[in-house]
Design a protein around this motif. Structure first.
Motif, PDB file in Angstrom:
ATOM      1  N   ASP A 165       0.503  -1.126  -0.171  1.00  0.00           N
ATOM      2  CA  ASP A 165      -0.229   0.167   0.187  1.00  0.00           C
ATOM      3  C   ASP A 165       0.886   1.326   0.037  1.00  0.00           C
ATOM      4  O   ASP A 165       1.437   1.696   1.132  1.00  0.00           O
ATOM      5  N   THR A 172       0.091   3.603  -0.029  1.00  0.00           N
ATOM      6  CA  THR A 172      -0.466   5.253   0.815  1.00  0.00           C
ATOM      7  C   THR A 172       0.160   5.206   1.647  1.00  0.00           C
ATOM      8  O   THR A 172      -0.348   6.496   2.431  1.00  0.00           O
ATOM      9  N   LYS A 173       0.477   4.591   2.543  1.00  0.00           N
ATOM     10  CA  LYS A 173       0.982   4.008   3.796  1.00  0.00           C
ATOM     11  C   LYS A 173       2.496   4.936   4.618  1.00  0.00           C
ATOM     12  O   LYS A 173       2.896   4.977   5.598  1.00  0.00           O
TER      13      LYS A 173
END
Length: 84
Positions: free
Chosen positions: A45, A47-48
């Motif tokens: 992910d 976005t993290k």
């Protein structure tokens, strides 16, 4: 620092919109200790801005920070939370 270590993943996540964060632009780290390999399986992910921390579990403490001695693994990939 020894062979007894703790592995944690650290994700950068947005704080919820609230009175203290009225514009929704605050974010901070969330640390999750990984206790075994099966628990550590993840889907990527971007976005993290995920990193991993390997900390000494024997009680060795950094004299400056007062925290266990540790190092951090930072991937070369860039997500929205990492600058260009």
């Amino acid at each position: 620092d020894g062979d007894k270590n703790t592995v944690s993943e650290i994700d950068v996540v947005a704080e919820p919109v609230s009175e203290l964060n009225p514009y929704g632009n605050a974010f901070g780290p969330v640390e999750t200790v990984l206790t075994n390999e099966k628990e550590a399986v993840r889907v990527y992910d971007a976005t993290k801005a995920r990193t991993w921390k390997i900390a000494n579990a024997d009680g060795n403490v950094n004299p400056i920070t007062g925290k266990p001695t540790a190092y951090k693994l930072i991937p070369f990939t860039k997500g929205p939370a990492q600058p260009p």
